[in-house]
Enzyme design. Structure first.
Site, PDB file in Angstrom:
ATOM      1  N   THR A  82      -4.122  11.699  10.233  1.00 21.65           N
ATOM      2  CA  THR A  82      -3.960  12.645  11.445  1.00 21.65           C
ATOM      3  C   THR A  82      -2.874  13.251  11.437  1.00 21.65           C
ATOM      4  O   THR A  82      -2.421  14.153  12.186  1.00 21.65           O
ATOM      5  CB  THR A  82      -4.257  11.781  12.727  1.00 21.65           C
ATOM      6  OG1 THR A  82      -3.428  10.590  12.873  1.00 21.65           O
ATOM      7  CG2 THR A  82      -5.861  11.460  12.754  1.00 21.65           C
ATOM      8  N   GLN A 142       0.777  -1.252   0.100  1.00 24.16           N
ATOM      9  CA  GLN A 142      -0.025  -0.026  -0.075  1.00 24.16           C
ATOM     10  C   GLN A 142       0.912   1.250  -0.089  1.00 24.16           C
ATOM     11  O   GLN A 142       0.418   2.347  -0.099  1.00 24.16           O
ATOM     12  CB  GLN A 142      -0.935  -0.113   1.347  1.00 24.16           C
ATOM     13  CG  GLN A 142      -1.895  -1.186   1.217  1.00 24.16           C
ATOM     14  CD  GLN A 142      -2.719  -0.977   2.628  1.00 24.16           C
ATOM     15  OE1 GLN A 142      -2.626  -2.155   3.273  1.00 24.16           O
ATOM     16  NE2 GLN A 142      -3.359   0.068   3.154  1.00 24.16           N
ATOM     17  N   PHE A 144      -8.168   1.540  11.249  1.00 27.42           N
ATOM     18  CA  PHE A 144      -7.012   1.788  12.008  1.00 27.42           C
ATOM     19  C   PHE A 144      -7.293   2.276  13.473  1.00 27.42           C
ATOM     20  O   PHE A 144      -6.820   3.521  13.812  1.00 27.42           O
ATOM     21  CB  PHE A 144      -6.637   3.070  11.349  1.00 27.42           C
ATOM     22  CG  PHE A 144      -5.163   3.551  11.242  1.00 27.42           C
ATOM     23  CD1 PHE A 144      -4.389   2.794  10.458  1.00 27.42           C
ATOM     24  CD2 PHE A 144      -4.728   4.371  11.839  1.00 27.42           C
ATOM     25  CE1 PHE A 144      -2.857   3.207  10.424  1.00 27.42           C
ATOM     26  CE2 PHE A 144      -3.179   5.036  12.095  1.00 27.42           C
ATOM     27  CZ  PHE A 144      -2.657   4.121  11.225  1.00 27.42           C
ATOM     28  N   ALA A 188      -6.073   5.267   5.111  1.00 31.45           N
ATOM     29  CA  ALA A 188      -7.087   6.178   5.748  1.00 31.45           C
ATOM     30  C   ALA A 188      -8.208   6.587   4.807  1.00 31.45           C
ATOM     31  O   ALA A 188      -8.752   7.669   4.922  1.00 31.45           O
ATOM     32  CB  ALA A 188      -6.399   7.497   6.024  1.00 31.45           C
ATOM     33  N   ARG A 246      -6.004   7.289  16.661  1.00 28.01           N
ATOM     34  CA  ARG A 246      -7.236   7.304  16.122  1.00 28.01           C
ATOM     35  C   ARG A 246      -8.441   6.501  16.955  1.00 28.01           C
ATOM     36  O   ARG A 246      -9.509   7.022  16.707  1.00 28.01           O
ATOM     37  CB  ARG A 246      -6.991   6.475  14.616  1.00 28.01           C
ATOM     38  CG  ARG A 246      -8.500   6.771  13.854  1.00 28.01           C
ATOM     39  CD  ARG A 246      -8.206   6.276  12.398  1.00 28.01           C
ATOM     40  NE  ARG A 246      -7.626   7.294  11.506  1.00 28.01           N
ATOM     41  CZ  ARG A 246      -8.426   8.376  10.582  1.00 28.01           C
ATOM     42  NH1 ARG A 246      -9.864   8.111  10.620  1.00 28.01           N
ATOM     43  NH2 ARG A 246      -7.620   9.208  10.189  1.00 28.01           N
ATOM     44  N   GLU A 281     -13.131   2.568   4.745  1.00 26.61           N
ATOM     45  CA  GLU A 281     -13.076   2.332   5.989  1.00 26.61           C
ATOM     46  C   GLU A 281     -14.174   2.207   7.096  1.00 26.61           C
ATOM     47  O   GLU A 281     -14.919   1.252   7.550  1.00 26.61           O
ATOM     48  CB  GLU A 281     -11.880   2.832   6.885  1.00 26.61           C
ATOM     49  CG  GLU A 281     -10.767   2.562   6.262  1.00 26.61           C
ATOM     50  CD  GLU A 281      -9.456   3.223   7.069  1.00 26.61           C
ATOM     51  OE1 GLU A 281      -9.412   4.500   6.598  1.00 26.61           O
ATOM     52  OE2 GLU A 281      -8.927   2.747   7.863  1.00 26.61           O
ATOM     53  N   GLU A 283       0.417  -1.758   4.545  1.00 31.64           N
ATOM     54  CA  GLU A 283       0.803  -0.490   4.704  1.00 31.64           C
ATOM     55  C   GLU A 283       2.289  -0.098   5.069  1.00 31.64           C
ATOM     56  O   GLU A 283       3.006   0.442   4.597  1.00 31.64           O
ATOM     57  CB  GLU A 283      -0.309   0.389   5.790  1.00 31.64           C
ATOM     58  CG  GLU A 283      -0.001   1.933   5.635  1.00 31.64           C
ATOM     59  CD  GLU A 283      -0.862   2.769   6.629  1.00 31.64           C
ATOM     60  OE1 GLU A 283      -1.986   2.325   7.021  1.00 31.64           O
ATOM     61  OE2 GLU A 283      -0.639   3.805   7.033  1.00 31.64           O
TER      62      GLU A 283
HETATM   63  N1  MTE Z   1     -11.153  -2.843  -0.189  1.00 24.75           N
HETATM   64  C1  MTE Z   1     -10.655  -4.192  -0.949  1.00 24.75           C
HETATM   65  N2  MTE Z   1     -11.475  -4.734  -1.607  1.00 24.75           N
HETATM   66  N3  MTE Z   1      -9.336  -4.594  -0.617  1.00 24.75           N
HETATM   67  C2  MTE Z   1      -8.888  -3.611   0.323  1.00 24.75           C
HETATM   68  O1  MTE Z   1      -7.679  -4.311   0.662  1.00 24.75           O
HETATM   69  N4  MTE Z   1      -8.573  -1.970   2.209  1.00 24.75           N
HETATM   70  C3  MTE Z   1      -9.341  -1.060   2.834  1.00 24.75           C
HETATM   71  C4  MTE Z   1     -10.293  -0.299   2.003  1.00 24.75           C
HETATM   72  N5  MTE Z   1     -11.078  -1.141   1.116  1.00 24.75           N
HETATM   73  C5  MTE Z   1      -9.183  -2.483   1.064  1.00 24.75           C
HETATM   74  C6  MTE Z   1     -10.236  -2.199   0.469  1.00 24.75           C
HETATM   75  C7  MTE Z   1      -8.429  -0.050   3.872  1.00 24.75           C
HETATM   76  S1  MTE Z   1      -7.974  -0.609   4.910  1.00 24.75           S
HETATM   77  C8  MTE Z   1      -8.308   1.351   3.104  1.00 24.75           C
HETATM   78  S2  MTE Z   1      -7.652   2.431   4.089  1.00 24.75           S
HETATM   79  C9  MTE Z   1      -9.028   1.729   1.848  1.00 24.75           C
HETATM   80  O2  MTE Z   1      -9.650   0.441   1.264  1.00 24.75           O
HETATM   81  C10 MTE Z   1      -7.818   2.280   0.937  1.00 24.75           C
HETATM   82  O3  MTE Z   1      -8.313   2.747  -0.293  1.00 24.75           O
HETATM   83  P1  MTE Z   1      -8.992   4.221  -0.366  1.00 24.75           P
HETATM   84  O4  MTE Z   1      -8.154   5.045   0.311  1.00 24.75           O
HETATM   85  O5  MTE Z   1      -8.818   4.113  -1.965  1.00 24.75           O
HETATM   86  O6  MTE Z   1     -10.509   3.859  -0.174  1.00 24.75           O
HETATM   87 MO1  MOS Z   2      -6.483   1.184   5.741  1.00 23.14          MO
HETATM   88  S1  MOS Z   2      -6.122   0.658   7.746  1.00 23.14           S
HETATM   89  O1  MOS Z   2      -5.989   3.037   6.379  1.00 23.14           O
HETATM   90  O2  MOS Z   2      -4.877   0.612   5.067  1.00 23.14           O
END
Ligand code: MTE
Ligand code: MOS
Length: 785
Positions: free
Chosen positions: A443, A198, A345, A512, A311, A723, A233
């Site tokens: 944050t 990530q 998070f 995030a 958080r 999230e 991450e």
């Molecule tokens: N959705 C899928 N299919 N796979 C993933 O690994 N990660 C989640 C969320 N949705 C994830 C997911 C997490 S922890 C975060 S922070 C966000 O996707 C990150 O992507 P975005 O910032 O583009 O929403």
């Molecule tokens: Mo998502 S826990 O902020 O990678």
């Protein structure tokens, strides 16, 4: 036809299904490629007394085995605090910590070499749990504090006070693609890393540091991940560093991939928490004071633990106004793999505390928990400032609570459930409606920046590259929509390039939930600059001075792959033709965009500020059915409303909402991390660790979005969705608690997270519920009734 707001299918939807999509381990081996693996330390805590690798090294098919002594740069690493050793030196702090890395010609040699590594260790006393860490004062750093008002005075005058403890379990990420990296050595100390990460920029920096080369010598590329969920991450870096060390030494490409079991055993998870709380409230359930001590299980190193804890503390209010608050947070140091980011998070852990408190308040006052929630909800004109001082604007929470209450027929169903529970001797039903208010932005202020690179080619096709990484969440699709609409072209004319650190530098992790907000805005910025230049070119072509149509770029519009002057829209030029003209005239067709989130700031010392650009909100009502004999629980119905502003892509947002909810439901129900006495993870495979499967999806699952056109701060009025819906999974746990409460015993108060069938049964056993169970069984078996 603009693409924003449409259900554009995920970028890779078809190729995921056909199998054409390439995940890292699908890449065919490069010529001379080595397979890498580790010699794991066999204890959770101990000293390395002797390491004899001679037999392993002599094994045919073993190209190199490296130890801490072979690290040319830093062996010590960490995203915030550098306090974890990549390779064990004298002392190991978790079971499975790499003692040596093996590079072998094939999997068999790797396996044999691992067995031949002779390692002698001396055990040291390990610490595994939060309770143990508290007893032995094993903490990272100092306590973190946040407060508002005069909590002591408020307690002194409180009409009611309750005390309690909530134990909150961790969670395995269970991405389908294990941690993996492929390192390819280049000329003059350079290194290319393909990583399932990530955070390519962090992998780049950490690899450079472990190799002892400048950052510009390392390029990290991430085409996509087979899921990340926060687990990639920071912790994608270890495999990358290990592969890179071997690649640098052997000058051969190296592939490092964990098996599923090893990935589960050796990498960090969602932080388990323990909350000790005291809450004061009046006869209507309105909270007047709350005091919470939060402990998280950080594992063996700091990793992101403080940001996660922060958080949690920032989300402890959730949807509720807390006038007098005191929160102290501590990160416990234990001998487990370092716990890390996981969807939400820390937010979900903090939120579960206040939702549990509300449930307890309702139990004391014998009133409906939803009434308590609505009474405590943040207000619109007043009671609208958080405990850290951020004012809520465009607060839809009161409306969300009331809308769902009516829409899902809450009150009538609740009465029906009460009737059912008073009669049924075999089952219990329960229902709960809870909310989420999730702050969007990192944050840490610095991280709220993004850059993009957009290249337009001579046929009018476009490639966009940002720091955003695709993990299934659809960020590439959304960014393509942004680029297509900004340039007024078809989405099929746009491609997203694999994320790489040589195209986009100093990027933030995709985390995030802010991936689209940040990178989409940067891409839009780049497109606007290109459009401006193309408009000048087009204006000159379209001008008809004789007819009074002067060359004015302000009037040039881009739509449907065409370029025209709005004053004379019947004449137009194809986008590709304008591009060709621009090229002829030596106008640049590539551009960089940049974006910083405006206004966000938070002072860590004072615990005050406005860290978030806005909040994503939602509500869910879950109903459960529990078997009183086995504790088996099923979710029978869920109704859910999310406020995601004006969704960029409703289909993808819906997928994120349902996926997030179900992942949250898994965390609070079936997913339990079980460790043996040596700290070995016993639930280390899909057979022993139960994530929700298709049959656990509620048969009735109503999901809809609140039309919120007042959300104005973010990209095209959209809101981040990645999230927040996970938090709503907590409503399932609350529904279980509600069901247990109907027993009229203290069973509900004993429920911890996760509410596995076993734990639900344990809560019912030994009290009135158990007596009724035995009576019923006796009657059923003996009297046949
Ligand atoms: N959705 C899928 N299919 N796979 C993933 O690994 N990660 C989640 C969320 N949705 C994830 C997911 C997490 S922890 C975060 S922070 C966000 O996707 C990150 O992507 P975005 O910032 O583009 O929403
Ligand atoms: Mo998502 S826990 O902020 O990678």
């Amino acid at each position: 036809m603009p693409s924003i707001g449409k259900d554009i299918a995920h970028d890779s939807a078809v190729t995921h299904v056909t199998g054409e999509s390439v995940f890292l381990d699908d890449m065919p081996p490069l010529a001379g490629e080595l397979l890498a693996g580790i010699v794991p330390f066999p204890l959770a805590h101990g000293k390395l007394k002797r390491l004899d690798l001679s037999a392993a090294r002599a094994l045919p098919g073993v190209a190199a085995i490296l130890t801490a002594d072979d690290v040319p740069g830093h062996n010590l690493f960490g995203p915030a605090v550098k306090d974890e050793l990549l390779l064990v030196e004298d002392e190991a702090v978790f079971l499975g910590q790499p003692v040596a890395i093996i590079g072998a010609e094939n999997a068999d040699a790797l396996y044999q070499a691992r067995k031949l590594a002779a390692i002698e260790v001396e055990p040291l006393p390990p610490v595994f749990t939060i309770d143990q860490a508290i007893a032995e004062a094993q903490f990272f750093g100092n306590p973190r504090n946040m407060s508002r008002g005069d909590t002591d005075a408020a307690f002194a005058t409180a009409e009611n006070v309750i005390d309690g403890i909530l134990e909150i379990g961790g969670q395995e990420h269970f991405y389908l693609e294990s941690q993996i990296a492929i390192a390819i050595p280049g000329e003059q100390g350079q290194m290319t890393i393909h990583s399932s990460t990530q955070h390519p920029s962090e992998v780049q920096m950490m690899v450079a540091e472990v190799l002892g080369v400048p950052f510009n010598h390392v390029v990290c590329i991430c085409k996509r991940m087979g899921g990340g969920f926060g687990g990639k991450e920071t912790q994608a870096a270890q495999p990358a560093m290990m592969a890179a060390l071997l690649a640098a030494r052997t000058r051969r490409p190296v592939r490092f991939v964990y098996s599923k079991d090893d990935d589960m055993r050796f990498t960090g998870k969602r932080h388990p928490f323990k909350a000790v709380y005291r809450a004061g409230f009046n006869k209507d359930g309105i909270i007047t004071a709350i005091d919470v001590k939060l402990y998280s299980n950080g594992g063996c190193s700091t990793d992101l633990s403080f940001a996660v804890l922060e958080r949690s503390m920032l989300h402890l209010d959730n949807a509720y106004y807390l006038p007098n608050v005191r929160i102290e947070g501590r990160v416990c140091r234990t001998n487990l793999p370092s716990n890390t980011a996981f969807r939400g998070f820390g937010g979900p852990q903090g939120i579960s505390v206040i939702e549990n408190v509300i449930e307890e308040i309702a139990a004391v006052l014998k009133i409906d928990p939803l009434n308590v929630r609505q009474a405590n909800s943040y207000g619109i004109e007043s009671r609208n400032v958080t405990h850290y001082g951020q004012r809520l604007t465009n607060n839809v929470l009161p409306a969300l609570f009331q809308t769902l209450r009516e829409e899902c027929n809450y009150d009538a169903r609740k009465r029906e459930i009460d009737r059912f529970n008073s009669k049924s001797e075999t089952h219990l039903r329960g229902m709960a409606l809870s909310a989420v208010k999730f702050g969007i932005s990192f944050t840490r202020r610095t991280m709220n920046q993004a850059n993009a690179l957009v290249n337009v080619y001579q046929d009018g096709s476009v490639i966009v590259s940002t720091g955003a990484t695709e993990m299934g969440q659809g960020v590439f699709t959304r960014i393509k929509q942004v680029v297509a609409d900004e340039l007024g072209i078809l989405i099929t004319s746009v491609i997203t390039a694999p994320t790489s650190t040589d195209k986009n530098n100093n990027t933030s992790p995709t985390a995030a939930s802010a991936g689209t907000d940040l990178n989409g805005a940067a891409a839009a910025d780049a497109c606007r600059k290109i459009r401006q230049r193309l408009a000048t070119v087009a204006a000159a072509i379209l001008a008809r001075p004789a007819e009074g149509l002067t060359a004015e770029s302000d009037h040039i519009r881009f739509a449907d792959g065409l370029v025209f002057d709005e004053r004379s829209p019947e004449r137009f030029i194809a986008f590709g033709d304008v591009v060709c003209q621009a090229y002829e005239q030596r106008v640049s067709l590539g551009e960089r965009g940049f974006y910083i989130t405006p206004g966000v700031d938070f002072n860590r010392e004072t615990g005050k500020g406005s860290p978030f650009l806005y909040y994503t909100n939602g509500v869910a009502c879950s109903e459960v059915l529990i078997d009183r004999f086995t504790g088996e629980m099923s979710v029978t119905r869920v109704d859910l409303i999310m406020d995601v502003g004006k969704p960029l892509n409703p289909g993808i947002d819906r997928g994120q909402t349902i996926g997030g909810f179900v992942q949250g439901m898994g965390w609070v129900t079936g997913e339990e991390l079980v460790y043996g006495e040596k700290g070995q993870l016993l639930s280390n495979s899909p057979t022993t660790y139960k994530i929700p499967n298709i049959s656990d999806i509620p048969p009735v699952l109503n999901v809809r979005f609140l039309e919120n056109l007042d959300s104005k701060v973010s990209l095209y009025r959209s809101k981040a969705v990645g999230e927040p819906p996970l938090v709503l999974g907590i409503s399932v746990w609350l529904a279980v608690k509600d069901a247990l409460r109907s027993l009229g015993t203290d069973a509900a108060g004993r429920l911890s997270i996760p509410a596995t069938g076993e734990r639900i049964l344990a809560c019912m056993v030994g009290d009135y519920g158990e007596r009724r169970r035995v009576e019923f069984l006796a009657r059923y078996l003996l009297d046949g009734k």
